[in-house]
Design a protein around this motif. Sequence first.
Motif, mmCIF file in Angstrom:
data_model
loop_
_atom_site.group_PDB
_atom_site.id
_atom_site.type_symbol
_atom_site.label_atom_id
_atom_site.label_comp_id
_atom_site.label_asym_id
_atom_site.label_seq_id
_atom_site.Cartn_x
_atom_site.Cartn_y
_atom_site.Cartn_z
ATOM 1 N N ALA A 152 67.355 -84.595 -15.253
ATOM 2 C CA ALA A 152 68.421 -85.601 -15.211
ATOM 3 C C ALA A 152 69.465 -85.231 -14.159
ATOM 4 O O ALA A 152 70.022 -86.101 -13.481
ATOM 5 C CB ALA A 152 69.071 -85.735 -16.586
ATOM 6 N N LEU A 153 69.727 -83.931 -14.034
ATOM 7 C CA LEU A 153 70.683 -83.473 -13.033
ATOM 8 C C LEU A 153 70.168 -83.757 -11.622
ATOM 9 O O LEU A 153 70.915 -84.220 -10.759
ATOM 10 C CB LEU A 153 70.945 -81.974 -13.214
ATOM 11 N N LEU A 154 68.894 -83.490 -11.407
ATOM 12 C CA LEU A 154 68.303 -83.759 -10.090
ATOM 13 C C LEU A 154 68.321 -85.253 -9.776
ATOM 14 O O LEU A 154 68.485 -85.657 -8.619
ATOM 15 C CB LEU A 154 66.882 -83.210 -10.030
ATOM 16 N N LYS A 155 68.180 -86.084 -10.799
ATOM 17 C CA LYS A 155 68.251 -87.536 -10.601
ATOM 18 C C LYS A 155 69.655 -87.946 -10.152
ATOM 19 O O LYS A 155 69.812 -88.824 -9.308
ATOM 20 C CB LYS A 155 67.871 -88.242 -11.897
ATOM 21 N N LEU A 156 70.668 -87.302 -10.731
ATOM 22 C CA LEU A 156 72.043 -87.567 -10.281
ATOM 23 C C LEU A 156 72.230 -87.158 -8.823
ATOM 24 O O LEU A 156 73.014 -87.743 -8.086
ATOM 25 C CB LEU A 156 73.041 -86.819 -11.169
ATOM 26 N N GLY A 157 71.493 -86.131 -8.421
ATOM 27 C CA GLY A 157 71.555 -85.693 -7.019
ATOM 28 C C GLY A 157 71.086 -86.765 -6.068
ATOM 29 O O GLY A 157 71.598 -86.879 -4.939
ATOM 30 N N VAL A 158 70.126 -87.586 -6.495
ATOM 31 C CA VAL A 158 69.671 -88.707 -5.668
ATOM 32 C C VAL A 158 70.799 -89.721 -5.526
ATOM 33 O O VAL A 158 71.043 -90.248 -4.427
ATOM 34 C CB VAL A 158 68.421 -89.355 -6.300
ATOM 35 N N TRP A 159 71.498 -90.014 -6.636
ATOM 36 C CA TRP A 159 72.619 -90.946 -6.575
ATOM 37 C C TRP A 159 73.738 -90.422 -5.660
ATOM 38 O O TRP A 159 74.332 -91.175 -4.895
ATOM 39 C CB TRP A 159 73.170 -91.199 -7.983
ATOM 40 N N LEU A 160 73.981 -89.134 -5.734
ATOM 41 C CA LEU A 160 75.021 -88.517 -4.923
ATOM 42 C C LEU A 160 74.610 -88.389 -3.455
ATOM 43 O O LEU A 160 75.432 -88.059 -2.602
ATOM 44 C CB LEU A 160 75.365 -87.122 -5.462
ATOM 45 N N ASP A 161 73.321 -88.638 -3.187
ATOM 46 C CA ASP A 161 72.771 -88.512 -1.823
ATOM 47 C C ASP A 161 72.928 -87.067 -1.319
ATOM 48 O O ASP A 161 73.397 -86.840 -0.205
ATOM 49 C CB ASP A 161 73.455 -89.486 -0.872
ATOM 50 N N VAL A 162 72.549 -86.118 -2.179
ATOM 51 C CA VAL A 162 72.633 -84.708 -1.821
ATOM 52 C C VAL A 162 71.647 -84.405 -0.704
ATOM 53 O O VAL A 162 70.449 -84.707 -0.815
ATOM 54 C CB VAL A 162 72.331 -83.809 -3.044
#
Length: 273
Positions: A262-272
């Motif tokens: 789930a954390l890595l999915k948030l990374g996609v939203w953040l455009d990491v």
Amino acid sequence: MSYHTARAIFVSGLLLLPALAAQALSFAVNEGVSYRVPLSEIRARYEGIAGDLSKLLRQPVTIEPVGDYPSLRQGLAEKRWELALVHPAHISIAAIRDQGYSLVAVTKGFTGYKASFLVRADSTLKSLAELKGLRLGAPDEDSITSMMVRATLRDNGMTPKQLEITYTRYQDAVPFFVENRLTHAGATASNALVKEWQEKGGKVLMASKPVPIKHIIASPQLSAEQLEKVRSYFLALDSSEDGRKKLEPTKWKGFEAYDQAALLKLGVWLDVK
């Protein structure tokens, strides 16, 4: 014991010293770049926890405060630290995704971290989209708050180039910008600043989606057994009086589990990157 035997043992011990020293584990601590906290103070806060980890892992654990993000990124890329407490989610996400770090735990009370967009009480702005072409104040450009700000602007059909963003090192400067009309709005993730702003009559235009911050991550250099010992330690730290005493200097309530996927999915939203 003969002289020669004693001498051989002594020499062997000396030869082992470098190897023993190399077994020391390093725990990097970063508490962000947009707050005013001396690095020496950070080191002292975690001494009790380092002592516990040293006993648990049967190796010395030393605290290494890291105050800037370029050094933090480089150290994680080099796997210089076996453990790290990382304030900005985007940097720990990159380390998990690219360097094989594992998420150990997240800090209680910081799983719902949001960027709030502040406007004056007399502002006519009703939506974030109306900021297009106007001025926005935000913390350090590389801060997790500003990452959330840009992601939220994107969700609302804007790019940073479509408004004038003024970045500042410290979050507490953001309300000053808005109050003195240097910017039309300001973004901060500090609950204390948001509360103070609202108590003075200021408004919150909107807030971003929540992102957990202050992650404890572990290097792939730790064994699976060591990783589980460390995870169990942090998750149980607030369940005993002794553990709560160790937490007190850090000002954290404790740590909790969080799904790494789930954390890595948030990374996609953040455009990491």
